[in-house]
Scaffold this motif. Structure first.
Motif, PDB file in Angstrom:
ATOM      1  N   LEU A   1       6.734 -52.011 102.835  1.00  0.00           N
ATOM      2  CA  LEU A   1       6.109 -50.689 102.842  1.00  0.00           C
ATOM      3  C   LEU A   1       6.750 -49.776 101.799  1.00  0.00           C
ATOM      4  CD1 LEU A   1       4.159 -48.685 104.355  1.00  0.00           C
ATOM      5  CD2 LEU A   1       6.118 -48.130 105.824  1.00  0.00           C
ATOM      6  N   VAL A   2       8.080 -49.746 101.790  1.00  0.00           N
ATOM      7  CA  VAL A   2       8.787 -48.851 100.863  1.00  0.00           C
ATOM      8  C   VAL A   2       8.759 -49.410  99.444  1.00  0.00           C
ATOM      9  CG1 VAL A   2      10.968 -47.679 100.380  1.00  0.00           C
ATOM     10  CG2 VAL A   2      10.244 -48.035 102.753  1.00  0.00           C
ATOM     11  N   VAL A   3       8.916 -50.718  99.300  1.00  0.00           N
ATOM     12  CA  VAL A   3       8.867 -51.335  97.973  1.00  0.00           C
ATOM     13  C   VAL A   3       7.520 -51.083  97.310  1.00  0.00           C
ATOM     14  CG1 VAL A   3       8.764 -53.571  96.785  1.00  0.00           C
ATOM     15  CG2 VAL A   3      10.653 -53.068  98.351  1.00  0.00           C
ATOM     16  N   SER A   4       6.448 -51.151  98.065  1.00  0.00           N
ATOM     17  CA  SER A   4       5.123 -50.870  97.499  1.00  0.00           C
ATOM     18  C   SER A   4       5.063 -49.462  96.930  1.00  0.00           C
ATOM     19  CB  SER A   4       4.046 -51.053  98.568  1.00  0.00           C
ATOM     20  OG  SER A   4       3.964 -52.400  98.975  1.00  0.00           O
ATOM     21  N   LYS A   5       5.663 -48.504  97.651  1.00  0.00           N
ATOM     22  CA  LYS A   5       5.687 -47.131  97.155  1.00  0.00           C
ATOM     23  C   LYS A   5       6.563 -47.006  95.913  1.00  0.00           C
ATOM     24  CE  LYS A   5       4.706 -42.783  97.150  1.00  0.00           C
ATOM     25  NZ  LYS A   5       3.325 -42.293  96.938  1.00  0.00           N
ATOM     26  N   MET A   6       7.688 -47.677  95.919  1.00  0.00           N
ATOM     27  CA  MET A   6       8.571 -47.646  94.747  1.00  0.00           C
ATOM     28  C   MET A   6       7.807 -48.008  93.484  1.00  0.00           C
ATOM     29  SD  MET A   6      11.946 -49.702  96.036  1.00  0.00           S
ATOM     30  CE  MET A   6      12.979 -49.133  97.405  1.00  0.00           C
ATOM     31  N   ASN A   7       6.975 -49.004  93.585  1.00  0.00           N
ATOM     32  CA  ASN A   7       6.328 -49.544  92.399  1.00  0.00           C
ATOM     33  C   ASN A   7       5.073 -48.803  91.984  1.00  0.00           C
ATOM     34  OD1 ASN A   7       7.871 -52.081  91.418  1.00  0.00           O
ATOM     35  ND2 ASN A   7       7.973 -52.139  93.646  1.00  0.00           N
ATOM     36  N   THR A   8       4.840 -47.637  92.595  1.00  0.00           N
ATOM     37  CA  THR A   8       3.815 -46.707  92.104  1.00  0.00           C
ATOM     38  C   THR A   8       4.437 -45.615  91.240  1.00  0.00           C
ATOM     39  OG1 THR A   8       3.971 -45.167  93.988  1.00  0.00           O
ATOM     40  CG2 THR A   8       2.491 -47.079  94.216  1.00  0.00           C
ATOM     41  N   THR A   9       5.773 -45.606  91.130  1.00  0.00           N
ATOM     42  CA  THR A   9       6.458 -44.483  90.481  1.00  0.00           C
ATOM     43  C   THR A   9       6.908 -44.778  89.060  1.00  0.00           C
ATOM     44  OG1 THR A   9       8.622 -45.167  91.345  1.00  0.00           O
ATOM     45  CG2 THR A   9       7.305 -43.670  92.715  1.00  0.00           C
ATOM     46  N   LEU A  10       6.621 -45.961  88.543  1.00  0.00           N
ATOM     47  CA  LEU A  10       7.040 -46.321  87.192  1.00  0.00           C
ATOM     48  C   LEU A  10       6.393 -45.414  86.145  1.00  0.00           C
ATOM     49  CD1 LEU A  10       6.642 -50.146  87.602  1.00  0.00           C
ATOM     50  CD2 LEU A  10       8.791 -49.064  86.927  1.00  0.00           C
ATOM     51  N   ASN A  11       7.166 -45.062  85.117  1.00  0.00           N
ATOM     52  CA  ASN A  11       6.563 -44.355  83.993  1.00  0.00           C
ATOM     53  C   ASN A  11       6.090 -45.372  82.958  1.00  0.00           C
ATOM     54  OD1 ASN A  11       8.829 -45.169  82.538  1.00  0.00           O
ATOM     55  ND2 ASN A  11       9.781 -43.151  82.521  1.00  0.00           N
ATOM     56  N   THR A  12       5.644 -44.911  81.812  1.00  0.00           N
ATOM     57  CA  THR A  12       5.070 -45.826  80.824  1.00  0.00           C
ATOM     58  C   THR A  12       6.124 -46.680  80.132  1.00  0.00           C
ATOM     59  OG1 THR A  12       5.102 -44.035  79.190  1.00  0.00           O
ATOM     60  CG2 THR A  12       3.044 -44.399  80.407  1.00  0.00           C
ATOM     61  N   ASP A  13       7.402 -46.349  80.304  1.00  0.00           N
ATOM     62  CA  ASP A  13       8.483 -47.197  79.796  1.00  0.00           C
ATOM     63  C   ASP A  13       8.852 -48.301  80.774  1.00  0.00           C
ATOM     64  OD1 ASP A  13       8.913 -45.871  77.358  1.00  0.00           O
ATOM     65  OD2 ASP A  13      10.185 -44.366  78.313  1.00  0.00           O
ATOM     66  N   PHE A  14       8.174 -48.355  81.912  1.00  0.00           N
ATOM     67  CA  PHE A  14       8.511 -49.264  83.012  1.00  0.00           C
ATOM     68  C   PHE A  14       9.855 -48.897  83.641  1.00  0.00           C
ATOM     69  CE2 PHE A  14       5.444 -51.705  80.578  1.00  0.00           C
ATOM     70  CZ  PHE A  14       4.596 -52.150  81.576  1.00  0.00           C
ATOM     71  N   GLU A  15      10.177 -47.620  83.610  1.00  0.00           N
ATOM     72  CA  GLU A  15      11.410 -47.133  84.244  1.00  0.00           C
ATOM     73  C   GLU A  15      11.061 -46.487  85.581  1.00  0.00           C
ATOM     74  OE1 GLU A  15      15.073 -43.897  83.703  1.00  0.00           O
ATOM     75  OE2 GLU A  15      13.426 -43.942  82.248  1.00  0.00           O
ATOM     76  N   TYR A  16      11.910 -46.741  86.568  1.00  0.00           N
ATOM     77  CA  TYR A  16      11.784 -46.073  87.854  1.00  0.00           C
ATOM     78  C   TYR A  16      12.422 -44.680  87.789  1.00  0.00           C
ATOM     79  CZ  TYR A  16      10.673 -50.660  89.940  1.00  0.00           C
ATOM     80  OH  TYR A  16      10.106 -51.863  90.272  1.00  0.00           O
ATOM     81  N   PRO A  17      12.035 -43.773  88.682  1.00  0.00           N
ATOM     82  CA  PRO A  17      12.578 -42.407  88.639  1.00  0.00           C
ATOM     83  C   PRO A  17      13.980 -42.309  89.205  1.00  0.00           C
ATOM     84  CG  PRO A  17      11.059 -42.622  90.468  1.00  0.00           C
ATOM     85  CD  PRO A  17      10.984 -43.916  89.712  1.00  0.00           C
ATOM     86  N   PHE A  18      14.630 -41.222  88.901  1.00  0.00           N
ATOM     87  CA  PHE A  18      15.921 -40.857  89.495  1.00  0.00           C
ATOM     88  C   PHE A  18      15.694 -40.095  90.798  1.00  0.00           C
ATOM     89  CE2 PHE A  18      19.343 -37.633  89.903  1.00  0.00           C
ATOM     90  CZ  PHE A  18      20.448 -38.468  90.000  1.00  0.00           C
ATOM     91  N   ALA A  19      14.661 -39.255  90.823  1.00  0.00           N
ATOM     92  CA  ALA A  19      14.347 -38.451  92.006  1.00  0.00           C
ATOM     93  C   ALA A  19      12.839 -38.419  92.209  1.00  0.00           C
ATOM     94  CB  ALA A  19      14.889 -37.030  91.851  1.00  0.00           C
ATOM     95  N   MET A  20      12.442 -38.320  93.490  1.00  0.00           N
ATOM     96  CA  MET A  20      11.015 -38.337  93.844  1.00  0.00           C
ATOM     97  C   MET A  20      10.691 -37.158  94.770  1.00  0.00           C
ATOM     98  SD  MET A  20      12.617 -41.459  93.826  1.00  0.00           S
ATOM     99  CE  MET A  20      12.727 -41.959  95.550  1.00  0.00           C
ATOM    100  N   SER A  21       9.453 -36.739  94.742  1.00  0.00           N
ATOM    101  CA  SER A  21       8.984 -35.630  95.569  1.00  0.00           C
ATOM    102  C   SER A  21       9.027 -35.991  97.052  1.00  0.00           C
ATOM    103  CB  SER A  21       7.552 -35.258  95.174  1.00  0.00           C
ATOM    104  OG  SER A  21       6.960 -34.418  96.147  1.00  0.00           O
ATOM    105  N   GLU A  22       9.517 -35.064  97.866  1.00  0.00           N
ATOM    106  CA  GLU A  22       9.487 -35.258  99.315  1.00  0.00           C
ATOM    107  C   GLU A  22       8.063 -35.180  99.859  1.00  0.00           C
ATOM    108  OE1 GLU A  22      12.488 -33.151 101.774  1.00  0.00           O
ATOM    109  OE2 GLU A  22      13.168 -32.320  99.847  1.00  0.00           O
ATOM    110  N   LYS A  23       7.174 -34.515  99.140  1.00  0.00           N
ATOM    111  CA  LYS A  23       5.815 -34.305  99.622  1.00  0.00           C
ATOM    112  C   LYS A  23       4.873 -35.454  99.272  1.00  0.00           C
ATOM    113  CE  LYS A  23       6.146 -29.254  99.480  1.00  0.00           C
ATOM    114  NZ  LYS A  23       5.579 -28.006  98.899  1.00  0.00           N
ATOM    115  N   THR A  24       5.047 -36.004  98.079  1.00  0.00           N
ATOM    116  CA  THR A  24       4.092 -37.022  97.631  1.00  0.00           C
ATOM    117  C   THR A  24       4.750 -38.345  97.229  1.00  0.00           C
ATOM    118  OG1 THR A  24       4.195 -36.348  95.307  1.00  0.00           O
ATOM    119  CG2 THR A  24       2.618 -35.189  96.736  1.00  0.00           C
ATOM    120  N   GLY A  25       6.063 -38.324  96.992  1.00  0.00           N
ATOM    121  CA  GLY A  25       6.745 -39.520  96.506  1.00  0.00           C
ATOM    122  C   GLY A  25       6.629 -39.722  95.016  1.00  0.00           C
ATOM    123  N   ALA A  26       5.976 -38.804  94.320  1.00  0.00           N
ATOM    124  CA  ALA A  26       5.824 -38.929  92.872  1.00  0.00           C
ATOM    125  C   ALA A  26       7.179 -38.786  92.187  1.00  0.00           C
ATOM    126  CB  ALA A  26       4.869 -37.863  92.352  1.00  0.00           C
TER     127      ALA A  26
END
Length: 666
Positions: A416-441
């Motif tokens: 469940l959480v891994v699926s959400k993680m993999n919606t946050t990649l930017n165009t460099d294929f980098e994951y974020p440092f911080a995400m929104s508490e409201k949307t996870g973006a």
């Protein structure tokens, strides 16, 4: 070898005041003939103007005899002779210098490139950052430090596909330097005597101005006397920044000292002592959590809970404890661990964001842990969420292997959480440092903190057999490797260092590279794993510093094998002990005596860095261990009750002890 002087015409003022601090201009007046780029200058103890002048000007004669040379280095026997009729006391500064188009400095554990001084620095924490034209704390054109601040006694410059630098014997009366604008050149230096200049960074909140020279930090040469020592000068071709590892490894073999050995201590006994201490003193049954700090006070135990999902508490404790309990058939410890894991899975999930809350404040789950005010954007943390899922999956694998129990609900939650993680990649294929508490973006990128998402997703694919993200994971791994690892500049791991260069962030990449190799068998991933380990080793002490502050000074404690936290938190903590298994994994496929020796150092350090008897470290009971080990002048802020400075924290810190456990039970 003789000497000649480069003379400047006219009157020269060697002192300049900039923003209320003075610094040497490093005019190059003396050089050693036939040895390109090696220079010497001195400052006397009675100089209050922070002025370095020609050694020859003060009748300090230097000679250099080449002892050996190869494609990597030349070794010289340097001899200093005091030609005066009175003694000399001060600092003697020998340095190599050259014009570079874009010099990058590497002083292990202290300076990596510019320590991000080429980025905006408004409002950031105080740690050394070198910048041309810099003159306002914490930025400067030069830095000088006592040698034991470095993990290895070497100062290097990379630029124009070359490595230049020098190394010599470490000690608390020696120092190293770097300078980005040394009369138009970049320089790296070694000092007899030392300065912490222009500042001494005790911690990010405690920065001391350049101190006057005293008998404690100066070198004395009596009238007519001479002094000799060995100096290694590195000067070799380099494909990229990773070439500095050749010099660092060479220095390691020159000055390596193994950590002390405790008679009768082995990994099994260490795990038993450490896990029993956590089980009996850190677990708070009513709250179903581990306490972050446990104090042994005259009137009983006291707690500073600082509950967190993982990292400095939480799953970073619970999962190694589960592994230890399964090895030792300790049902009490196992029950505690399982209770905590279930609690986190059942209670910490934020359905709005798709991530886990990282802390508990006033009984409520929240993203606002003790680190929150140090963040730029706030929100959820990829470091903690990624590490949490990784540890849940590690617990899943251990339970399946040791107990033949399939916690399918843990695997479902991870998915469940891994699926959400993999919606946050930017165009460099980098994951974020911080995400929104409201949307996870994703809110903020450009850090190694997000590499925990890489490790978590790879671990999910390894345990589940689901290869949905494998092609994307390889692209992401390549991005982190190119952008951070291959540049020998990994920043933005832990949340409390304001994206300082650190040793923590690489630990996620090490795990990810290992797992991806397990999944794919691609040989280049072993190359990446090796480079990541070599990077971590730049923070790992290869020798034993001379500790002069209690309690570490009283018990023979060894620094070798322990890793400096970051360039911002200058102490040793045990997190690097968690990747002993990854070192061993690499050695299954390739012989590498350097990695093998560093692994032995890490194991040895972990066997001698906790109480084996009551109050051995000035506090606590057998198996108690804190996270803070002050191997140098950094982070000396803890005090005994009478006000005397102490070299450790007087508390059981479960995550620290669990780091040693994790390294030993893999």
């Amino acid at each position: 070898m003789g000497f000649g002087a480069v003379c400047f015409e006219g009157n020269i003022d060697f002192t300049e005041k900039v923003d209320d601090f003075c610094h040497p201009l490093f005019f190059i007046l003396v050089y050693i003939k036939n040895m390109d780029n090696l220079f010497c200058e001195v400052r006397t103890i009675d100089d209050t103007e922070c002025t370095y002048v020609s050694a020859e000007k003060l009748n300090i004669n230097l000679t250099a005899e080449k002892v050996s040379s190869d494609q990597l280095k030349s070794v010289y026997q340097i001899t200093l002779k005091n030609e005066n009729t009175k003694s000399f006391s001060g600092v003697i500064h020998i340095k190599v210098a050259r014009a570079f188009s874009n010099p990058k400095f590497f002083m292990p554990g202290y300076m990596y490139n510019r320590n991000t001084a080429d980025m905006p620095s408004s409002g950031r924490k105080a740690f050394p950052r070198i910048r041309k034209g810099g003159s306002k704390m914490p930025e400067s054109e030069f830095f000088m430090t006592r040698s034991d601040r470095l993990a290895e006694p070497v100062s290097l410059i990379y630029g124009d596909r070359k490595v230049l630098g020098l190394a010599a014997e470490p000690g608390i009366t020696r120092g190293f330097s770097c300078n980005i604008n040394d009369n138009g050149l970049a320089s790296a230096g070694y000092t007899l005597g030392y300065e912490n200049a222009p500042w001494l960074f005790v911690q990010t909140a405690t920065v001391k101005e350049r101190a006057p020279l005293t008998s404690e930090n100066t070198f004395t040469l009596e009238a007519g006397a001479d002094f000799s020592f060995s100096l290694t000068v590195y000067d070799y071709a380099a494909e990229d920044e990773r070439a500095v590892y050749e010099a660092i490894e060479d220095v390691y073999w020159q000055y390596h000292q193994a950590p002390r050995k405790i008679e009768g201590m082995d990994s099994k006994k260490a795990v038993s002592l450490l896990s029993a201490a956590i089980r009996d003193y850190s677990w708070l049954e009513e709250e179903k959590i581990y306490s972050g700090f446990v104090y042994d006070r005259p009137d009983g135990l006291a707690y500073n809970r600082i509950p967190s999902l993982t990292w400095t508490n939480g799953l970073a404790v619970a999962v190694p404890m589960l592994m230890a309990a399964n090895n030792q058939n300790d049902e009490k410890a196992r029950e505690q661990s399982l209770t905590f894991i279930s609690k986190m899975i059942n209670e910490s999930y934020n359905p709005d964001s798709g991530f886990m809350y990282e802390s508990v404040v006033d009984g409520k789950y929240t993203a606002r842990g003790w680190w929150y005010d140090g963040m730029h954007s706030g929100g959820h943390s990829s470091y903690l969420n990624g590490q949490a899922i990784y540890y849940i999956l590690k617990a899943y694998a251990n339970e399946k292997q040791k107990r033949n129990i399939d916690h399918s609900d843990w695997l479902d939650f991870a998915q469940l959480v891994v699926s959400k993680m993999n919606t946050t990649l930017n165009t460099d294929f980098e994951y974020p440092f911080a995400m929104s508490e409201k949307t996870g973006a994703g809110l903020e990128y450009d850090s190694m903190g997000g590499a925990w998402f890489l490790a978590a997703t790879a671990m999910y694919e390894l345990q589940s057999g689901d290869t949905t993200w494998i092609s994307q994971l390889l692209k992401t791994e390549e991005y982190y490797y190119r952008h951070f690892v291959s540049k020998v500049e990994c920043y933005g791991g832990p949340l409390d260092t304001d994206k300082a260069v650190d040793s923590e962030g690489i630990l996620s990449f090490v795990r990810a590279a290992r797992i991806l190799h397990e999944l794919t068998g691609h040989d280049y991933l072993l190359d990446h794993l090796r480079d990541a380990l070599y990077y971590e080793f730049t923070f790992k002490l290869g020798y034993n510093t001379e500790v002069t502050v209690r309690p570490l000074s009283e018990i023979g404690w060894s620094s070798c094998g322990g890793s400096i936290t970051s360039v911002a938190n200058p102490h040793i903590h045990p997190m690097s002990s968690t990747i002993i298994d990854e070192m061993a994994y690499y050695l299954k496929f390739r012989q590498d005596k350097y990695i093998a020796s560093r692994m032995e150092d890490t194991i040895g350090w972990g066997l001698q860095t906790f109480n084996t008897k009551d109050k051995e470290y000035g506090y606590g009971k057998p198996g108690w261990m804190s996270e803070r080990f002050c191997f140098c002048q950094g982070l000396l802020v803890e005090k005994y009750p009478d006000g005397e400075i102490a070299s450790t924290w007087f508390a059981l810190m479960a995550w620290a002890a669990a780091s040693i456990i994790e390294g030993f039970v893999n």
